[in-house]
Design a protein around this motif. Structure first.
Motif, PDB file in Angstrom:
ATOM      1  N   PHE A  80       6.956  13.619  -8.189  1.00  0.00           N
ATOM      2  CA  PHE A  80       7.632  12.533  -8.913  1.00  0.00           C
ATOM      3  C   PHE A  80       9.107  12.467  -8.515  1.00  0.00           C
ATOM      4  N   LEU A  81       9.747  13.621  -8.424  1.00  0.00           N
ATOM      5  CA  LEU A  81      11.162  13.652  -8.050  1.00  0.00           C
ATOM      6  C   LEU A  81      11.370  13.201  -6.608  1.00  0.00           C
ATOM      7  N   LEU A  82      10.439  13.564  -5.716  1.00  0.00           N
ATOM      8  CA  LEU A  82      10.570  13.237  -4.298  1.00  0.00           C
ATOM      9  C   LEU A  82      10.187  11.796  -3.987  1.00  0.00           C
ATOM     10  N   LEU A  83       9.187  11.273  -4.682  1.00  0.00           N
ATOM     11  CA  LEU A  83       8.650   9.956  -4.356  1.00  0.00           C
ATOM     12  C   LEU A  83       8.823   8.939  -5.481  1.00  0.00           C
ATOM     13  N   GLY A  84       8.357   9.296  -6.677  1.00  0.00           N
ATOM     14  CA  GLY A  84       8.340   8.344  -7.782  1.00  0.00           C
ATOM     15  C   GLY A  84       9.720   7.841  -8.162  1.00  0.00           C
ATOM     16  N   LEU A  85      10.652   8.745  -8.372  1.00  0.00           N
ATOM     17  CA  LEU A  85      11.999   8.366  -8.793  1.00  0.00           C
ATOM     18  C   LEU A  85      12.723   7.522  -7.741  1.00  0.00           C
ATOM     19  N   PRO A  86      12.708   7.915  -6.445  1.00  0.00           N
ATOM     20  CA  PRO A  86      13.357   7.072  -5.432  1.00  0.00           C
ATOM     21  C   PRO A  86      12.756   5.675  -5.324  1.00  0.00           C
ATOM     22  N   ILE A  87      11.423   5.549  -5.478  1.00  0.00           N
ATOM     23  CA  ILE A  87      10.775   4.237  -5.421  1.00  0.00           C
ATOM     24  C   ILE A  87      11.249   3.360  -6.580  1.00  0.00           C
ATOM     25  N   ILE A  88      11.302   3.925  -7.784  1.00  0.00           N
ATOM     26  CA  ILE A  88      11.740   3.175  -8.970  1.00  0.00           C
ATOM     27  C   ILE A  88      13.201   2.729  -8.825  1.00  0.00           C
ATOM     28  N   LEU A  89      14.061   3.649  -8.378  1.00  0.00           N
ATOM     29  CA  LEU A  89      15.482   3.328  -8.214  1.00  0.00           C
ATOM     30  C   LEU A  89      15.697   2.281  -7.126  1.00  0.00           C
ATOM     31  N   ILE A 123       3.019  18.026  -9.471  1.00  0.00           N
ATOM     32  CA  ILE A 123       3.191  16.650  -9.939  1.00  0.00           C
ATOM     33  C   ILE A 123       4.668  16.374 -10.237  1.00  0.00           C
ATOM     34  N   LYS A 124       5.328  17.323 -10.875  1.00  0.00           N
ATOM     35  CA  LYS A 124       6.756  17.166 -11.192  1.00  0.00           C
ATOM     36  C   LYS A 124       7.588  16.992  -9.928  1.00  0.00           C
ATOM     37  N   LEU A 125       7.312  17.815  -8.915  1.00  0.00           N
ATOM     38  CA  LEU A 125       8.080  17.742  -7.672  1.00  0.00           C
ATOM     39  C   LEU A 125       7.806  16.433  -6.939  1.00  0.00           C
ATOM     40  N   LEU A 136       0.827  -1.207   0.000  1.00  0.00           N
ATOM     41  CA  LEU A 136       0.000   0.000   0.000  1.00  0.00           C
ATOM     42  C   LEU A 136       0.861   1.256   0.000  1.00  0.00           C
ATOM     43  N   THR A 137       1.923   1.239   0.808  1.00  0.00           N
ATOM     44  CA  THR A 137       2.833   2.390   0.852  1.00  0.00           C
ATOM     45  C   THR A 137       3.457   2.628  -0.515  1.00  0.00           C
ATOM     46  N   ALA A 138       3.929   1.541  -1.134  1.00  0.00           N
ATOM     47  CA  ALA A 138       4.602   1.665  -2.435  1.00  0.00           C
ATOM     48  C   ALA A 138       3.650   2.131  -3.524  1.00  0.00           C
ATOM     49  N   ILE A 139       2.487   1.481  -3.632  1.00  0.00           N
ATOM     50  CA  ILE A 139       1.541   1.814  -4.708  1.00  0.00           C
ATOM     51  C   ILE A 139       0.931   3.196  -4.478  1.00  0.00           C
ATOM     52  N   ALA A 140       0.568   3.486  -3.222  1.00  0.00           N
ATOM     53  CA  ALA A 140       0.001   4.802  -2.913  1.00  0.00           C
ATOM     54  C   ALA A 140       1.020   5.906  -3.199  1.00  0.00           C
ATOM     55  N   THR A 141       2.282   5.622  -2.906  1.00  0.00           N
ATOM     56  CA  THR A 141       3.338   6.610  -3.171  1.00  0.00           C
ATOM     57  C   THR A 141       3.464   6.885  -4.662  1.00  0.00           C
ATOM     58  N   MET A 142       3.393   5.818  -5.469  1.00  0.00           N
ATOM     59  CA  MET A 142       3.478   6.006  -6.925  1.00  0.00           C
ATOM     60  C   MET A 142       2.247   6.734  -7.468  1.00  0.00           C
ATOM     61  N   LEU A 143       1.072   6.374  -6.948  1.00  0.00           N
ATOM     62  CA  LEU A 143      -0.162   7.059  -7.365  1.00  0.00           C
ATOM     63  C   LEU A 143      -0.170   8.514  -6.907  1.00  0.00           C
ATOM     64  N   ALA A 144       0.525   8.781  -5.796  1.00  0.00           N
ATOM     65  CA  ALA A 144       0.542  10.133  -5.233  1.00  0.00           C
ATOM     66  C   ALA A 144       1.154  11.156  -6.178  1.00  0.00           C
ATOM     67  N   VAL A 145       1.971  10.685  -7.098  1.00  0.00           N
ATOM     68  CA  VAL A 145       2.578  11.605  -8.080  1.00  0.00           C
ATOM     69  C   VAL A 145       1.487  12.408  -8.786  1.00  0.00           C
ATOM     70  N   VAL A 146       0.354  11.768  -9.030  1.00  0.00           N
ATOM     71  CA  VAL A 146      -0.770  12.446  -9.674  1.00  0.00           C
ATOM     72  C   VAL A 146      -1.879  12.767  -8.671  1.00  0.00           C
ATOM     73  N   MET A 147      -2.190  11.810  -7.796  1.00  0.00           N
ATOM     74  CA  MET A 147      -3.349  11.946  -6.916  1.00  0.00           C
ATOM     75  C   MET A 147      -3.196  13.027  -5.854  1.00  0.00           C
ATOM     76  N   THR A 148      -1.994  13.185  -5.308  1.00  0.00           N
ATOM     77  CA  THR A 148      -1.808  14.194  -4.257  1.00  0.00           C
ATOM     78  C   THR A 148      -2.065  15.614  -4.779  1.00  0.00           C
TER      79      THR A 148
END
Length: 306
Positions: free
Chosen positions: A157-166, A153-155, A112-124
């Motif tokens: 992604f940089l704060l959450l999306g990119l670190p999760i992917i890496l 959304i850009k910020l 949930l943390t991982a998926i919600a974090t990725m969705l947060a790039v747009v949803m937040t």
């Protein structure tokens, strides 16, 4: 409270500290992702009910109930914006630790943390903008600041999306090394991040002490509603007890650190928003540990089978 000083003052937080805070939050999320592999998601995709309920609770029900709470309390506009920001954020990374202490479904919590974090790039950004504009007093502040959802959304992604992917990529390539690094990185970066929040509050202690009681009761009530939202939804759909606990915790433990960074970046540390998000960041750790202590002593009668 009749004055609106919190709608006009700004929390003192210099650009250097903000840059460090951005980096540390990214490291926290990278540390979380180091412990996530694609295989962790497989059982949840096969039986996705609990996962879907957790996401609905976080991204649909909590923001909606927050809006109702704002209509009922009629807080200062900047505090209302802070409530909308916290409610729009994904579950906090400490939720995985709280779930472990609570004998909850840890795999569900991490997923949930991982998926919600990725969705947060747009949803937040979208959730925050939607509910903030819908509430007339806070809509005025949004218009004055002219915040762009796309920039947010850009910020995110940089704060959450990119670190999760890496982090997941490192886990895929070097799983043993990833787990070894994760244990140290998560603890160190989380302690450092909390220290930055405490320092920010200390540097603005006069403002904090003047409004702490007013903000405290709002945060307390908001946090109770968040926990109750997750618990009620899980009960309604009769999910197993350990998954019920995870959904409750993931809804009640919000990534207020992300909220703070967005507030300092896009709202220049607007007083009411920053104080509310900062206090949320402290209080949800306390409330989460209290809930974990209670659940840790209770035997789970209905457990998820994977």
């Amino acid at each position: 409270m009749t004055d609106n000083i919190l709608d006009t003052i700004h929390i003192n937080f210099d650009s250097g500290s903000l840059w460090i805070m951005n980096l540390v939050l990214s490291l926290v999320m990278f540390g979380v992702a180091l412990e996530i592999s694609v295989a962790d998601f497989k059982p949840l995709w096969q039986k996705p009910k609990a996962l879907l309920l957790g996401l609905i609770s976080q991204f649909i029900l909590l923001p909606a109930f927050t809006f109702i709470l704002v209509l009922f309390l009629e807080p200062l506009p900047s505090l209302a914006l802070g409530m909308f920001m916290v409610a729009a954020c994904p579950g906090g990374n400490i939720s995985n630790f709280i779930s472990y202490l609570s004998k909850a479904n840890t795999a569900l919590s991490v997923s949930l943390t991982a998926i919600a974090t990725m969705l947060a790039v747009v949803m937040t950004p979208l959730n925050f903008h939607f509910w903030s504009v819908l509430y007339e007093p806070s809509a005025g502040l949004i218009q004055d600041i002219s915040i762009s959802p796309l920039e947010m959304i850009k910020l995110v992604f940089l704060l959450l999306g990119l670190p999760i992917i890496l982090g997941m990529y490192v886990n895929y390539k070097k799983p043993k090394l990833a787990l070894k690094i994760a244990k140290k990185l998560k603890v160190v970066s989380l302690v450092f991040f909390i220290s930055l929040v405490v320092i920010a509050l200390y540097n603005n202690r006069v403002i904090f002490m003047d409004y702490v009681l007013y903000v405290f009761w709002i945060v307390l009530l908001h946090n109770i509603i968040a926990f109750a939202t997750g618990y009620s939804l899980g009960k309604l759909f009769n999910v197993p007890e350990d998954s019920l606990r995870s959904i409750t915790i993931e809804t009640g433990i919000q990534n207020s650190g992300l909220g703070l960074l967005l507030i300092f970046t896009f709202f220049d540390g607007l007083g009411g928003m920053a104080l509310l998000a900062a206090f949320w960041g402290i209080w949800h750790i306390v409330s989460g540990l209290i809930l974990a202590a209670f659940w840790n002593k209770k035997t789970i009668t209905k457990k998820t089978v994977v």
